[in-house]
Design an enzyme around this catalytic site. Sequence first.
Site, mmCIF file in Angstrom:
data_model
loop_
_atom_site.group_PDB
_atom_site.id
_atom_site.type_symbol
_atom_site.label_atom_id
_atom_site.label_comp_id
_atom_site.label_asym_id
_atom_site.label_seq_id
_atom_site.Cartn_x
_atom_site.Cartn_y
_atom_site.Cartn_z
ATOM 1 N N LYS A 1 0.838 -1.212 0.000
ATOM 2 C CA LYS A 1 0.000 0.000 0.000
ATOM 3 C C LYS A 1 0.868 1.255 0.000
ATOM 4 C CE LYS A 1 -2.302 -0.695 3.594
ATOM 5 N NZ LYS A 1 -1.614 -1.942 3.834
ATOM 6 N N THR B 1 3.887 1.486 -1.016
ATOM 7 C CA THR B 1 4.591 1.530 -2.302
ATOM 8 C C THR B 1 3.652 2.074 -3.386
ATOM 9 O OG1 THR B 1 5.814 -0.393 -1.504
ATOM 10 C CG2 THR B 1 6.028 0.130 -3.834
ATOM 11 N N ARG C 1 2.140 7.521 6.925
ATOM 12 C CA ARG C 1 2.461 7.394 8.350
ATOM 13 C C ARG C 1 3.957 7.289 8.564
ATOM 14 N NH1 ARG C 1 -0.453 2.216 10.111
ATOM 15 N NH2 ARG C 1 -0.106 1.755 7.919
ATOM 16 N N LYS D 1 7.997 -6.994 9.707
ATOM 17 C CA LYS D 1 7.282 -6.379 8.607
ATOM 18 C C LYS D 1 8.206 -5.618 7.656
ATOM 19 C CE LYS D 1 3.510 -4.310 6.756
ATOM 20 N NZ LYS D 1 4.260 -3.265 6.152
ATOM 21 N N ALA E 1 -2.784 -0.008 12.520
ATOM 22 C CA ALA E 1 -4.185 -0.119 12.098
ATOM 23 C C ALA E 1 -4.898 -1.294 12.743
ATOM 24 C CB ALA E 1 -4.261 -0.236 10.592
ATOM 25 N N PHE F 1 -3.104 -1.760 6.746
ATOM 26 C CA PHE F 1 -3.664 -3.106 6.554
ATOM 27 C C PHE F 1 -4.840 -3.086 5.567
ATOM 28 C CE2 PHE F 1 -1.576 -3.672 10.835
ATOM 29 C CZ PHE F 1 -0.492 -4.338 10.323
ATOM 30 N N PHE G 1 4.434 -7.798 -8.666
ATOM 31 C CA PHE G 1 5.676 -8.299 -8.069
ATOM 32 C C PHE G 1 6.471 -9.040 -9.137
ATOM 33 C CE2 PHE G 1 5.851 -8.044 -3.347
ATOM 34 C CZ PHE G 1 4.747 -7.228 -3.182
ATOM 35 N N TRP H 1 6.687 -0.458 -8.434
ATOM 36 C CA TRP H 1 7.848 -0.869 -7.638
ATOM 37 C C TRP H 1 9.084 -0.937 -8.555
ATOM 38 C CZ3 TRP H 1 11.038 -5.278 -7.712
ATOM 39 C CH2 TRP H 1 11.846 -5.445 -6.584
HETATM 40 P P1 ADP Z 1 2.117 -2.087 3.010
HETATM 41 O O1 ADP Z 1 2.100 -0.603 2.987
HETATM 42 O O2 ADP Z 1 0.922 -2.676 2.353
HETATM 43 O O3 ADP Z 1 2.360 -2.671 4.334
HETATM 44 P P2 ADP Z 1 4.664 -1.790 1.723
HETATM 45 O O4 ADP Z 1 4.414 -0.814 0.634
HETATM 46 O O5 ADP Z 1 5.319 -1.294 2.953
HETATM 47 O O6 ADP Z 1 3.337 -2.565 2.100
HETATM 48 O O7 ADP Z 1 5.488 -2.987 1.097
HETATM 49 C C1 ADP Z 1 5.919 -4.074 1.877
HETATM 50 C C2 ADP Z 1 7.230 -4.591 1.346
HETATM 51 O O8 ADP Z 1 7.022 -5.177 0.056
HETATM 52 C C3 ADP Z 1 8.278 -3.515 1.135
HETATM 53 O O9 ADP Z 1 9.519 -4.023 1.565
HETATM 54 C C4 ADP Z 1 8.306 -3.269 -0.342
HETATM 55 O O10 ADP Z 1 9.597 -2.934 -0.824
HETATM 56 C C5 ADP Z 1 7.886 -4.612 -0.904
HETATM 57 N N1 ADP Z 1 7.123 -4.440 -2.147
HETATM 58 C C6 ADP Z 1 6.015 -3.693 -2.297
HETATM 59 N N2 ADP Z 1 5.576 -3.771 -3.559
HETATM 60 C C7 ADP Z 1 6.418 -4.578 -4.215
HETATM 61 C C8 ADP Z 1 6.501 -5.066 -5.569
HETATM 62 N N3 ADP Z 1 5.594 -4.714 -6.479
HETATM 63 N N4 ADP Z 1 7.503 -5.900 -5.890
HETATM 64 C C9 ADP Z 1 8.425 -6.269 -4.968
HETATM 65 N N5 ADP Z 1 8.414 -5.847 -3.685
HETATM 66 C C10 ADP Z 1 7.432 -5.027 -3.317
#
Ligand code: ADP
Length: 556
Positions: A71, A73, A94, A105, A273, A301, A381, A409
Amino acid sequence: MNTDIEIAQQATLKSIDEIAAELKLSKEDWEPYGHTKAKLSDKLLKKLESKPDGKIILVTSINPTPAGEGKSTVTVGLGQALNKIDKKAIIALREPSLGPVMGMKGGAAGGGFSQVLPMEDINLHFTGDLHAITSANNALSAMIDNHIHRGNELNLDPRRIEWKRVMDMNDRALRQIVVGLGGPLRGVPREDGFNITVASEIMAILCLATSLDDLKARIANIVIGYTYEEEPVTVSDLKVEGALTLLLKDAIKPNLVQTIENTPAIIHGGPFANIAHGCNSIMATKTAAKLGDYVVTEAGFGADLGAEKFLDIKSRAGNFETDAVVIVATVRALKMHGGVAKDNLTTENVEALKAGMENLKKHIETIETYGLPFVVAINKFPADTKAETDFIESWCESRGVEVALADIWANGGEGGIQLAEKVIEKAESAERDFKRIYELEDTLEAKIRKIAQTVYGADDIELSPKAKKQMVFYEKQGWGKLPVCMAKTQYSLSDDPSLLGRPEGFTITIREMRPSIGAGFIVVLTGDMMTMPGLPKNPAALKMDVSNDGKILGLF
Ligand code: ADP
């Protein structure tokens, strides 16, 4: 493939005064905090009051895997994409908590080419806001124990003190402790415990306050515990709201940074959350709305937790509109909801994906119930196959659901242009008939039931004897008209983390409630929710290091 920190280290950041100049901020509106961070004035929002608001886009998601579904990202990537198509977008996020950063996490500054920077600062101590909140929280604990030690004029029952100490770390050993041991000179022994800082009521208050005066008034209302006659005792009885507000005088100022593509981002406040309300501060979101044409913001979340609280608590307290919602879905989480084990999520499996779509479907229905326009964003991903992403796209299209594949990403804003265009179309459209899930006039029980049945899909709720007693007491105190802040596992729509997909025929067990009168809501604890998490067997900290020349390693 480069890691997040390696990508971040290669980025060229603008100096923060350039970002402030682009936002047309004048000298009194901000103060530098190093070269690439700034604190915005807490008076800025008031100054911009008469300016029209930009559109507010909420990013939420399906129930996540333990690693998160991207989210943050997507929030960053979408903000960057909007700027790429010449829209003035600002991101509101946040602040990460050190507990999850060191634990399981990972960071909360986005990832890949959609990050907010400097990520190493943001993920660690940033501008010290969380430390200030920890200090204010613990100053109150010290005042409480000192008050009891000095004769206990307020007649506080040491067995009924609700206020806990906090620390910004996952530290299960501190969940339940005894303080004041060691004889008359060391205080009065009583049971206490630690919560994680992001579960502190002071964090929630900071995120809902709109000025220093409002912050002080809310702190004054905090219920710290009860007398022997079971009457609530507040911070105003202890007369320390002034001192606690003083400790937060800089923490209340939103932080300005930029993304990897130099899009402005305001990062401020960070309640969890699952055990708190899960959104960045109202000041950050509203200031961003005054400074930009589009604000992209996130609630933690899945839509069952973050979005529900954003729409029922935050936007009600902040009195602002939500213009469109983005529901983030990933192939890996949908496969997990379709029955695939955590270790096999990178193997193509369209059948499992198909079964897992039920989880997305429930969250779509929830956002439809709120009457808000939305777009599903498939956060792509590296392991996703074309057959899998095509399947999600055609599933959505066949149901008339707007969907976009977001490759933000790997490709930053460029990978989110299609998503940005669809989001703009939704945010500018008239398809909006916003209704909240409950009214403040509903009883606490009715509010909880409405959320459980409408948002979680539960048959009903079941109250423990303790929760039942508390409910009667809270209604009697006049707290019944407050919103409820549900504390529930993020992994499942139910209160049982092992029930994935779209569980049916379940009951939500209400274990107990806690009054957050300063924040202005009642926290409702379901299942076994912990307000102090623990570290996993192999915490992320094991990979982290810093070299003698200051180079950071292993920060994701
Ligand atoms: P959330 O906000 O939903 O908790 P994040 O944006 O913090 O998720 O992402 C969680 C982890 O996943 C981070 O380490 C991020 O670098 C990785 N990540 C997010 N999107 C991708 C993607 N499309 N491909 C690879 N890794 C990703």
